[in-house]
Design a protein around this motif. Sequence first.
Motif, PDB file in Angstrom:
ATOM      1  N   ALA A  12       0.836  -1.204   0.000  1.00  0.00           N
ATOM      2  CA  ALA A  12       0.000   0.000   0.000  1.00  0.00           C
ATOM      3  C   ALA A  12       0.870   1.253   0.000  1.00  0.00           C
ATOM      4  CB  ALA A  12      -0.930  -0.007   1.211  1.00  0.00           C
ATOM      5  N   ARG A  13       1.942   1.217   0.786  1.00  0.00           N
ATOM      6  CA  ARG A  13       2.864   2.364   0.836  1.00  0.00           C
ATOM      7  C   ARG A  13       3.542   2.572  -0.513  1.00  0.00           C
ATOM      8  NH1 ARG A  13       8.026   2.049   1.140  1.00  0.00           N
ATOM      9  NH2 ARG A  13       8.151   0.041   2.205  1.00  0.00           N
ATOM     10  N   ILE A  14       4.038   1.497  -1.088  1.00  0.00           N
ATOM     11  CA  ILE A  14       4.718   1.588  -2.380  1.00  0.00           C
ATOM     12  C   ILE A  14       3.750   2.057  -3.461  1.00  0.00           C
ATOM     13  CG2 ILE A  14       5.819   0.207  -4.192  1.00  0.00           C
ATOM     14  CD1 ILE A  14       7.109  -1.420  -1.862  1.00  0.00           C
ATOM     15  N   LEU A  18       5.433   6.200  -1.879  1.00  0.00           N
ATOM     16  CA  LEU A  18       6.176   6.686  -0.718  1.00  0.00           C
ATOM     17  C   LEU A  18       7.265   5.703  -0.307  1.00  0.00           C
ATOM     18  CD1 LEU A  18       3.080   7.752   1.400  1.00  0.00           C
ATOM     19  CD2 LEU A  18       4.623   9.290   0.170  1.00  0.00           C
ATOM     20  N   ASN A  19       8.403   6.234   0.122  1.00  0.00           N
ATOM     21  CA  ASN A  19       9.387   5.366   0.761  1.00  0.00           C
ATOM     22  C   ASN A  19       9.059   5.318   2.253  1.00  0.00           C
ATOM     23  OD1 ASN A  19      10.734   7.529   2.160  1.00  0.00           O
ATOM     24  ND2 ASN A  19      11.948   7.966   0.327  1.00  0.00           N
ATOM     25  N   GLU A  54      -5.809   7.245   4.820  1.00  0.00           N
ATOM     26  CA  GLU A  54      -5.735   8.565   4.183  1.00  0.00           C
ATOM     27  C   GLU A  54      -4.428   8.745   3.410  1.00  0.00           C
ATOM     28  OE1 GLU A  54      -6.256  11.609   7.139  1.00  0.00           O
ATOM     29  OE2 GLU A  54      -7.890  10.503   8.080  1.00  0.00           O
ATOM     30  N   VAL A  55      -3.312   8.437   4.060  1.00  0.00           N
ATOM     31  CA  VAL A  55      -1.991   8.660   3.469  1.00  0.00           C
ATOM     32  C   VAL A  55      -1.785   7.774   2.242  1.00  0.00           C
ATOM     33  CG1 VAL A  55       0.491   8.389   3.885  1.00  0.00           C
ATOM     34  CG2 VAL A  55      -0.944   9.506   5.597  1.00  0.00           C
ATOM     35  N   TYR A  56      -2.243   6.521   2.316  1.00  0.00           N
ATOM     36  CA  TYR A  56      -2.040   5.572   1.225  1.00  0.00           C
ATOM     37  C   TYR A  56      -3.188   5.586   0.211  1.00  0.00           C
ATOM     38  CZ  TYR A  56       1.514   3.544   4.354  1.00  0.00           C
ATOM     39  OH  TYR A  56       2.595   3.337   5.173  1.00  0.00           O
TER      40      TYR A  56
END
Length: 67
Positions: A12-14, A18-19, A54-56
């Motif tokens: 999800a982050r990738i 985002l790192n 929210e961020v991802y």
Amino acid sequence: MDHNVKISLRAARINAGLNQTEAADLLLIGTSTLQGYESGRRIPRWDLIQKMQEVYSIDCRYLKLTD
């Protein structure tokens, strides 16, 4: 999307581009804490899961929190 299909926190982050450092900063946690969540050694609190959502830019129902 099928609610039975879940992706890892790392994926999800990738997918959000985002790192780990960037994601940890946006989530207001340390990088080592994020690493613990992504490895499955730790499970995030509900408020942090909501922030990850929210961020991802992903509905939390699609996040795989444990192995």
